[in-house]
Design a protein around this motif. Structure first.
Motif, PDB file in Angstrom:
ATOM      1  N   GLY A 176      32.768  47.433  14.047  1.00  0.00           N
ATOM      2  CA  GLY A 176      34.072  47.674  13.428  1.00  0.00           C
ATOM      3  C   GLY A 176      35.150  48.110  14.399  1.00  0.00           C
ATOM      4  N   ALA A 177      34.800  48.453  15.627  1.00  0.00           N
ATOM      5  CA  ALA A 177      35.808  48.906  16.603  1.00  0.00           C
ATOM      6  C   ALA A 177      36.101  47.796  17.605  1.00  0.00           C
ATOM      7  CB  ALA A 177      35.306  50.142  17.333  1.00  0.00           C
ATOM      8  N   ARG A 178      37.190  47.974  18.359  1.00  0.00           N
ATOM      9  CA  ARG A 178      37.548  47.019  19.403  1.00  0.00           C
ATOM     10  C   ARG A 178      36.544  47.098  20.550  1.00  0.00           C
ATOM     11  NH1 ARG A 178      42.805  45.309  20.835  1.00  0.00           N
ATOM     12  NH2 ARG A 178      43.433  45.513  18.683  1.00  0.00           N
ATOM     13  N   ALA A 179      36.127  45.952  21.091  1.00  0.00           N
ATOM     14  CA  ALA A 179      35.163  45.955  22.197  1.00  0.00           C
ATOM     15  C   ALA A 179      35.813  46.467  23.473  1.00  0.00           C
ATOM     16  CB  ALA A 179      34.628  44.540  22.418  1.00  0.00           C
ATOM     17  N   GLN A 180      34.988  47.038  24.345  1.00  0.00           N
ATOM     18  CA  GLN A 180      35.477  47.540  25.638  1.00  0.00           C
ATOM     19  C   GLN A 180      34.773  46.786  26.760  1.00  0.00           C
ATOM     20  OE1 GLN A 180      34.092  51.626  24.715  1.00  0.00           O
ATOM     21  NE2 GLN A 180      35.486  52.105  26.401  1.00  0.00           N
ATOM     22  N   ILE A 181      35.540  46.341  27.727  1.00  0.00           N
ATOM     23  CA  ILE A 181      34.932  45.704  28.909  1.00  0.00           C
ATOM     24  C   ILE A 181      34.641  46.826  29.908  1.00  0.00           C
ATOM     25  CG2 ILE A 181      35.285  44.054  30.785  1.00  0.00           C
ATOM     26  CD1 ILE A 181      37.261  42.580  28.914  1.00  0.00           C
ATOM     27  N   LEU A 182      33.362  47.128  30.117  1.00  0.00           N
ATOM     28  CA  LEU A 182      33.002  48.221  31.024  1.00  0.00           C
ATOM     29  C   LEU A 182      33.012  47.754  32.476  1.00  0.00           C
ATOM     30  CD1 LEU A 182      30.141  49.990  29.010  1.00  0.00           C
ATOM     31  CD2 LEU A 182      32.612  50.350  28.895  1.00  0.00           C
ATOM     32  N   SER A 183      32.759  46.460  32.683  1.00  0.00           N
ATOM     33  CA  SER A 183      32.886  45.891  34.033  1.00  0.00           C
ATOM     34  C   SER A 183      32.948  44.380  33.903  1.00  0.00           C
ATOM     35  CB  SER A 183      31.693  46.287  34.915  1.00  0.00           C
ATOM     36  OG  SER A 183      30.513  45.703  34.406  1.00  0.00           O
ATOM     37  N   SER A 184      33.566  43.745  34.889  1.00  0.00           N
ATOM     38  CA  SER A 184      33.613  42.274  34.897  1.00  0.00           C
ATOM     39  C   SER A 184      33.768  41.821  36.350  1.00  0.00           C
ATOM     40  CB  SER A 184      34.790  41.781  34.042  1.00  0.00           C
ATOM     41  OG  SER A 184      34.831  40.368  34.048  1.00  0.00           O
ATOM     42  N   VAL A 185      32.735  41.160  36.840  1.00  0.00           N
ATOM     43  CA  VAL A 185      32.703  40.741  38.244  1.00  0.00           C
ATOM     44  C   VAL A 185      32.716  39.215  38.293  1.00  0.00           C
ATOM     45  CG1 VAL A 185      31.288  40.749  40.346  1.00  0.00           C
ATOM     46  CG2 VAL A 185      31.327  42.764  38.859  1.00  0.00           C
ATOM     47  N   VAL A 186      33.599  38.630  39.088  1.00  0.00           N
ATOM     48  CA  VAL A 186      33.644  37.166  39.219  1.00  0.00           C
ATOM     49  C   VAL A 186      33.661  36.806  40.702  1.00  0.00           C
ATOM     50  CG1 VAL A 186      34.913  35.042  38.693  1.00  0.00           C
ATOM     51  CG2 VAL A 186      35.025  36.966  37.097  1.00  0.00           C
ATOM     52  N   HIS A 187      32.685  35.997  41.121  1.00  0.00           N
ATOM     53  CA  HIS A 187      32.692  35.451  42.478  1.00  0.00           C
ATOM     54  C   HIS A 187      33.039  33.975  42.387  1.00  0.00           C
ATOM     55  CE1 HIS A 187      30.989  38.740  44.946  1.00  0.00           C
ATOM     56  NE2 HIS A 187      30.453  39.122  43.801  1.00  0.00           N
ATOM     57  N   GLY A 188      34.249  33.597  42.811  1.00  0.00           N
ATOM     58  CA  GLY A 188      34.667  32.194  42.758  1.00  0.00           C
ATOM     59  C   GLY A 188      34.069  31.411  43.910  1.00  0.00           C
ATOM     60  N   GLN A 189      34.045  30.080  43.759  1.00  0.00           N
ATOM     61  CA  GLN A 189      33.458  29.235  44.819  1.00  0.00           C
ATOM     62  C   GLN A 189      34.470  28.256  45.403  1.00  0.00           C
ATOM     63  OE1 GLN A 189      30.292  27.096  42.926  1.00  0.00           O
ATOM     64  NE2 GLN A 189      28.994  28.882  42.635  1.00  0.00           N
ATOM     65  N   THR A 190      35.772  28.498  45.143  1.00  0.00           N
ATOM     66  CA  THR A 190      36.798  27.528  45.546  1.00  0.00           C
ATOM     67  C   THR A 190      36.628  27.076  47.002  1.00  0.00           C
ATOM     68  OG1 THR A 190      38.251  28.629  44.020  1.00  0.00           O
ATOM     69  CG2 THR A 190      39.305  27.100  45.535  1.00  0.00           C
ATOM     70  N   GLU A 191      36.378  28.039  47.897  1.00  0.00           N
ATOM     71  CA  GLU A 191      36.285  27.686  49.321  1.00  0.00           C
ATOM     72  C   GLU A 191      35.121  26.748  49.615  1.00  0.00           C
ATOM     73  OE1 GLU A 191      36.219  31.144  51.814  1.00  0.00           O
ATOM     74  OE2 GLU A 191      38.162  31.769  51.015  1.00  0.00           O
ATOM     75  N   LEU A 192      33.997  26.951  48.899  1.00  0.00           N
ATOM     76  CA  LEU A 192      32.814  26.114  49.155  1.00  0.00           C
ATOM     77  C   LEU A 192      33.072  24.655  48.822  1.00  0.00           C
ATOM     78  CD1 LEU A 192      29.886  28.281  47.677  1.00  0.00           C
ATOM     79  CD2 LEU A 192      30.551  27.982  50.061  1.00  0.00           C
ATOM     80  N   HIS A 193      33.983  24.421  47.845  1.00  0.00           N
ATOM     81  CA  HIS A 193      34.195  23.043  47.373  1.00  0.00           C
ATOM     82  C   HIS A 193      35.474  22.416  47.908  1.00  0.00           C
ATOM     83  CE1 HIS A 193      30.912  23.719  44.548  1.00  0.00           C
ATOM     84  NE2 HIS A 193      31.508  24.846  44.170  1.00  0.00           N
ATOM     85  N   SER A 194      36.311  23.228  48.578  1.00  0.00           N
ATOM     86  CA  SER A 194      37.670  22.750  48.880  1.00  0.00           C
ATOM     87  C   SER A 194      37.681  21.479  49.735  1.00  0.00           C
ATOM     88  CB  SER A 194      38.502  23.858  49.529  1.00  0.00           C
ATOM     89  OG  SER A 194      37.908  24.197  50.748  1.00  0.00           O
ATOM     90  N   ALA A 195      36.714  21.343  50.641  1.00  0.00           N
ATOM     91  CA  ALA A 195      36.719  20.167  51.526  1.00  0.00           C
ATOM     92  C   ALA A 195      36.392  18.889  50.764  1.00  0.00           C
ATOM     93  CB  ALA A 195      35.711  20.356  52.647  1.00  0.00           C
ATOM     94  N   PHE A 196      35.820  19.022  49.550  1.00  0.00           N
ATOM     95  CA  PHE A 196      35.340  17.846  48.825  1.00  0.00           C
ATOM     96  C   PHE A 196      36.295  17.376  47.735  1.00  0.00           C
ATOM     97  CE2 PHE A 196      31.782  20.316  50.436  1.00  0.00           C
ATOM     98  CZ  PHE A 196      31.133  19.367  51.225  1.00  0.00           C
ATOM     99  N   GLY A 197      37.371  18.112  47.495  1.00  0.00           N
ATOM    100  CA  GLY A 197      38.351  17.696  46.494  1.00  0.00           C
ATOM    101  C   GLY A 197      37.854  17.831  45.064  1.00  0.00           C
ATOM    102  N   GLY A 198      36.827  18.607  44.818  1.00  0.00           N
ATOM    103  CA  GLY A 198      36.304  18.809  43.454  1.00  0.00           C
ATOM    104  C   GLY A 198      35.039  19.643  43.551  1.00  0.00           C
ATOM    105  N   VAL A 199      34.494  20.037  42.396  1.00  0.00           N
ATOM    106  CA  VAL A 199      33.290  20.868  42.402  1.00  0.00           C
ATOM    107  C   VAL A 199      32.065  19.989  42.674  1.00  0.00           C
ATOM    108  CG1 VAL A 199      31.866  22.449  41.041  1.00  0.00           C
ATOM    109  CG2 VAL A 199      34.344  22.466  40.769  1.00  0.00           C
ATOM    110  N   VAL A 200      31.262  20.348  43.691  1.00  0.00           N
ATOM    111  CA  VAL A 200      30.035  19.599  43.994  1.00  0.00           C
ATOM    112  C   VAL A 200      28.873  20.314  43.291  1.00  0.00           C
ATOM    113  CG1 VAL A 200      28.551  18.689  45.830  1.00  0.00           C
ATOM    114  CG2 VAL A 200      31.006  19.023  46.249  1.00  0.00           C
ATOM    115  N   PRO A 201      28.268  19.671  42.278  1.00  0.00           N
ATOM    116  CA  PRO A 201      27.275  20.365  41.439  1.00  0.00           C
ATOM    117  C   PRO A 201      26.148  21.034  42.217  1.00  0.00           C
ATOM    118  CG  PRO A 201      27.857  18.255  40.450  1.00  0.00           C
ATOM    119  CD  PRO A 201      28.528  18.288  41.806  1.00  0.00           C
TER     120      PRO A 201
END
Ligand code: KG4
Ligand code: ZN
Length: 365
Positions: free
Chosen positions: A27-52
């Motif tokens: 019944g109450a509003r949820a609280q985000i206690l932590s949120s960690v995101v590690h992006g991979q943009t640099e790993l894929h940048s040379a390929f012009g798209g996400v390499v699975p």
């Protein structure tokens, strides 16, 4: 009885490895206690798209680090969790499998319940996490991998009103940037160029506006842009800065006009069924575009609907939305076993026909 739930969420369906801890008392509003995101943009940048393959390997390497960081920054341990929620699809299968295997390992080791979450449900339920929006509401997902209008009726009940039949809008921005030699991700780069451009100089199509309904198409815009670019190059030997800005402005205006008109129709359809206190929420990286956002705000106001957009960090891929969707599923009594499977395609609305196209970031489902 008030039940407080604390859930660890994992996300790895595309090119962001993420973990988060979210807590909610009934019944109450949820609280985000932590949120960690590690992006991979640099790993894929040379390929012009996400390499699975590169994405999957990076997720496998980073997931346990993300989990440790998310627990640490929440000041909690695994024993303080009530469940582990994980994106089980749709997305790039190697990445989804990395997350599901990690979550299964944690669940098997701790005995905590496992909850498989639909990534799109994570996005679609975010307005409830951030603004406590009540069901039902209309949702527009606009990102590099998704584009659809959904009515959210409940944590696991969605009706799709329409969506893209080919590229997602973010994908079209990224391809446009690539065609014009601008950096990735293309959305912010194209938007910046468009600011000094004339949107009327080039005549871009307005795809599918001549057809009824809320389906969208963006791949023709990129083809039109390529032809215009090639014509200028053939005539003048290259593009000036102004040519590039005008092409970006014309392209962006076509996306704005198309999304505005389709949103008007989607709100109209929504109002036929749910006339009181209508709310439209938007999520996805493309919602960061100022021109698109203000067009959506204008249309919503004209149609008498309240417009809401989560903060950008929660519009784009993250694990807080997965932990929160896990809480919503947990409250319905849903639990998954160690036989939980990773699904490349997983439509939110099981009754609508599958969407075409699979996009650079995996299935649009
Ligand atoms: O939601 P998101 O981070 O990832 C997924 O696709 O799931 O969205 C990223 C997409 C990229 O295609 C990026 O070019 C686009 O959102 N984007 C934008 C803008 N900022 C990011 N598109 C248009 N205008 C922007 N300002
Ligand atoms: Zn996403």
């Amino acid at each position: 009885m008030v039940q407080t739930l604390t859930v660890l969420g994992l996300e790895s369906s595309c090119d962001d490895t993420a973990a988060a801890v979210v807590r909610q008392s009934d019944g109450a509003r949820a609280q985000i206690l932590s949120s960690v995101v590690h992006g991979q943009t640099e790993l894929h940048s040379a390929f012009g798209g996400v390499v699975p393959e590169i994405a999957a390997r990076a997720h496998a390497e980073k997931l346990d680090i993300c989990v440790a960081q998310a627990l640490d920054s929440a000041g909690l341990a695994l024993r303080d969790m009530d469940a582990i929620a994980v994106t089980a699809g749709p997305g790039l299968i190697g990445g989804v499998m990395s997350g599901v295997m990690c979550a299964k390992g944690l669940s098997a080791a701790t005995g905590l319940p496992l909850i498989g979450v639909n990534h799109l449900a994570g996005h679609a339920l975010t307005p409830r996490l951030t603004d406590g929006i009540a069901f039902p509401y209309l949702m527009l997902l606009v990102s590099g991998g998704h584009c659809q209008y959904l009515i959210a009726h409940g944590p696991e009940r969605f009706t799709r009103l329409g969506g893209t039949i080919d590229d997602a809008p973010g994908e079209a921005f990224d391809k446009t940037a690539r065609l014009l030699g601008l950096p990735q991700p293309g959305g912010p780069a194209v938007e910046a160029e468009a600011r000094s451009g004339d949107p009327k100089r080039f005549r871009f199509p307005r795809p599918l506006l001549d057809r009824p309904g809320c389906d969208l198409s963006f791949s023709g815009l990129k083809t039109a842009l390529m032809r215009m670019r090639d014509q200028i190059v053939a005539e003048k030997g290259g593009l000036t800065r102004q040519d590039r800005a005008d092409l970006c402005a014309g392209f962006q205006q076509a996306v704005v006009d198309t999304l505005a008109e389709k949103t008007r129709r989607a709100i109209g359809l929504y109002l036929e069924e749910n006339p009181s206190d209508p709310v439209i929420a938007v999520a996805g990286g493309v919602a960061a575009n100022t021109a698109i956002r203000s067009a959506l705000e204008t249309v919503s106001a004209e149609m008498g609907a309240r417009f809401t957009a989560p903060p950008l960090a929660l519009c784009t891929d993250n694990a807080a939305m997965i932990a929160y969707a896990g809480i919503e599923r947990f409250r319905t009594g849903a639990r998954d076993g160690l036989d939980l499977t990773a699904r490349p395609r997983w439509p939110l609305d099981q009754t609508s026909p599958a969407m075409l196209g699979s996009g650079k970031k995996g299935a649009k489902a």
